[in-house]
Write a protein that holds these residues in place. Structure first.
Motif, mmCIF file in Angstrom:
data_model
loop_
_atom_site.group_PDB
_atom_site.id
_atom_site.type_symbol
_atom_site.label_atom_id
_atom_site.label_comp_id
_atom_site.label_asym_id
_atom_site.label_seq_id
_atom_site.Cartn_x
_atom_site.Cartn_y
_atom_site.Cartn_z
ATOM 1 N N THR A 101 0.826 -1.205 0.000
ATOM 2 C CA THR A 101 0.000 0.000 0.000
ATOM 3 C C THR A 101 0.865 1.262 0.000
ATOM 4 O O THR A 101 2.084 1.204 0.174
ATOM 5 C CB THR A 101 -0.907 0.020 1.252
ATOM 6 O OG1 THR A 101 -0.077 -0.025 2.430
ATOM 7 C CG2 THR A 101 -1.840 -1.179 1.253
ATOM 8 N N ILE A 126 -6.087 5.251 -1.214
ATOM 9 C CA ILE A 126 -5.245 6.445 -1.192
ATOM 10 C C ILE A 126 -5.371 7.057 0.198
ATOM 11 O O ILE A 126 -6.449 7.520 0.569
ATOM 12 C CB ILE A 126 -5.687 7.461 -2.257
ATOM 13 C CG1 ILE A 126 -5.630 6.837 -3.648
ATOM 14 C CG2 ILE A 126 -4.822 8.721 -2.190
ATOM 15 C CD1 ILE A 126 -6.199 7.726 -4.745
ATOM 16 N N ILE A 146 -5.617 0.175 -6.926
ATOM 17 C CA ILE A 146 -6.043 0.984 -5.782
ATOM 18 C C ILE A 146 -7.562 0.963 -5.668
ATOM 19 O O ILE A 146 -8.282 1.078 -6.669
ATOM 20 C CB ILE A 146 -5.529 2.427 -5.929
ATOM 21 C CG1 ILE A 146 -3.993 2.428 -5.881
ATOM 22 C CG2 ILE A 146 -6.085 3.333 -4.842
ATOM 23 C CD1 ILE A 146 -3.363 3.747 -6.241
ATOM 24 N N ASN A 168 -7.695 2.095 -12.117
ATOM 25 C CA ASN A 168 -7.668 1.527 -10.779
ATOM 26 C C ASN A 168 -9.062 0.997 -10.474
ATOM 27 O O ASN A 168 -9.848 0.747 -11.394
ATOM 28 C CB ASN A 168 -7.228 2.584 -9.764
ATOM 29 C CG ASN A 168 -5.722 2.769 -9.728
ATOM 30 O OD1 ASN A 168 -4.988 1.905 -9.273
ATOM 31 N ND2 ASN A 168 -5.250 3.918 -10.208
#
Length: 284
Positions: A101, A126, A146, A168
């Motif tokens: 991450t 994020i 993500i 993503n």
């Protein structure tokens, strides 16, 4: 005496040129090297030489200000200790095989202007902590895995020029704070799972030149206010679920002429509002 002074100055200059980073900064670089399988990098670091000679490391005096290790076969995770390099202005790890991450600790990099982690194998969300990097100008996270939503606090990045997070699994709505980042020139949100409406506040992004929202789940009316973005040169908001009317100007500007997906999953063109052109035919 004059010759002695010249010699001393030469020696001093030589030592200055060889000045190395602090022990803690060197330890952080070694941690990065180990965490990303440095021995198998395409361009390796010779750990026996001064850090100023290490590939992709840029120094200003004894401060590490840039790490550009793009396309260098980095495999592994970014260590949280990278935030110890508090003088960093650029991190470019584009096109590697980085997993894991995005470190929450990046918020400590107050001088960072470029964060490019694109084209990797990063997962997770994020972190909102990224929004504490007030000097950030380029945030590139595209071509990863993500998930989650864009941070509500993303509007704190008032110096942001480029936001590229396409390809993503980002979901949820576009945060209202994003429409307040008036420095944005490039906004690439395509190929995600974004939903909800496109706010009329998009017209606040006066500097916007490239806007891509292609292939998401956005719905509702496309704001005619987009026409007020006089600097907009490229736009693709097709392959969403937008409905209603659009204008000739916007339909022409859009790469796919406002091709949308209806409730049946079929491709349709939006009708163009009454103007001097023939409306695009809708199949609804």
């Amino acid at each position: 005496m004059k010759n002695l002074l010249t010699l001393l100055l030469t020696v001093f200059a030589s030592f200055s040129m060889m000045a190395d980073v602090s022990i803690s900064d060197k330890a952080t670089l070694l941690k990065l090297y180990k965490s990303t399988n440095g021995e198998n990098w395409t361009k390796k670091w010779d750990l026996s030489t001064p850090i100023s000679t290490w590939y992709g490391v840029k120094l200003n005096g004894d401060k590490v200000i840039s790490l550009d290790l793009s396309d260098n076969n980095l495999v592994g995770e970014i260590p949280s200790e990278i935030s110890n390099l508090v003088d960093l202005q650029e991190i470019n790890f584009h096109k590697n095989s980085i997993t894991g991450t995005i470190p929450m600790s990046l918020e400590n990099l107050k001088d960072l202007k470029v964060l490019d982690l694109s084209f990797n194998k990063i997962t997770g969300v994020i972190p909102a902590s990224i929004c504490e990097m007030k000097n950030l100008q380029n945030l590139a996270l595209y071509m990863n895995s993500i998930t989650g939503a864009l941070p509500e606090q993303i509007g704190n990045l008032q110096q942001l020029v480029t936001l590229a997070v396409f390809n993503n699994e980002i979901e949820g709505q576009i945060p209202s704070s994003l429409y307040k980042v008036k420095t944005l020139k490039v906004l690439l949100l395509n190929s995600n799972k974004l939903s909800g409406k496109l706010s009329n506040e998009v017209s606040n992004l006066k500097m916007l030149e490239n806007f891509s929202l292609f292939e998401n789940n956005m719905d509702g009316q496309i704001p005619f206010d987009l026409e007020n973005l006089v600097n907009l040169k490229e736009m693709n908001i097709s392959y969403n679920k937008f409905s209603g009317l659009t204008s000739k100007k916007l339909a022409i500007l859009d790469t796919l002429n406002m091709t949308m997906v209806n409730e049946k999953g079929a491709m349709v063109l939006l009708n163009v509002s009454l103007d001097n052109s023939r409306p695009f035919v809708s199949e609804d």
